[in-house]
Design an enzyme around this catalytic site. Sequence first.
Site, PDB file in Angstrom:
ATOM      1  CG  HIS A  56       0.015   1.335  -3.621  1.00 36.80           C
ATOM      2  ND1 HIS A  56      -0.994   0.505  -3.796  1.00 36.80           N
ATOM      3  CD2 HIS A  56       0.841   0.794  -4.466  1.00 36.80           C
ATOM      4  CE1 HIS A  56      -0.865  -0.328  -4.733  1.00 36.80           C
ATOM      5  NE2 HIS A  56       0.332  -0.029  -5.183  1.00 36.80           N
ATOM      6  CD  GLU A  76      -4.222   3.973  -0.846  1.00 36.04           C
ATOM      7  OE1 GLU A  76      -3.168   4.249  -1.368  1.00 36.04           O
ATOM      8  OE2 GLU A  76      -5.381   3.357  -1.633  1.00 36.04           O
ATOM      9  CB  CYS A  93      -5.222  -1.778  -4.290  1.00 33.74           C
ATOM     10  SG  CYS A  93      -3.809  -1.942  -3.413  1.00 33.74           S
ATOM     11  CB  CYS A 115      -4.259   0.036   0.254  1.00 35.88           C
ATOM     12  SG  CYS A 115      -2.789   0.521  -0.777  1.00 35.88           S
TER      13      CYS A 115
END
Length: 152
Positions: A55, A57, A85, A88
Amino acid sequence: MSKWPIPQGMQAALEAARAAERAGEVPIGAAVMQGERLIASAGNATRHPPDPTGHAEIRALRIAAEALGQDRLTDCDLYVTLEPCAMCAGAISHARIARLYYAASDPKGGAVEHGARVFEHPQCLHKPAVYSGMGETEAADMLRGFFRERRG
């Protein structure tokens, strides 16, 4: 376009999202800022190479930690194009990010104002200041366009 100027951090996150889209990834981007200095930016990279933790992040936090030579990013802010999410949000807490800015809300997968609401749990050791909506139109339009094309 937003009615307010978009800060450098969110501009960098939006550009990282565009780059992710060009690479065939879901267009989500993140940027780590230390004051006015851009430390790291990254887009989603979960497909190439296959990495479920790829991801934006997570990738931006990893780059920033390496660049600064420390795992705690206490004097840094994170800008993200989509509400993080649970994975993260957990990483953001562990990195001790000072402020989190995200553009678009994610009622399905978000874990800040939706779903798990990670920062509201008593077990969450660090809770960043959270600001949402900055660059929301641009980020949401990019995501909608990406998925519209995929559905045909």
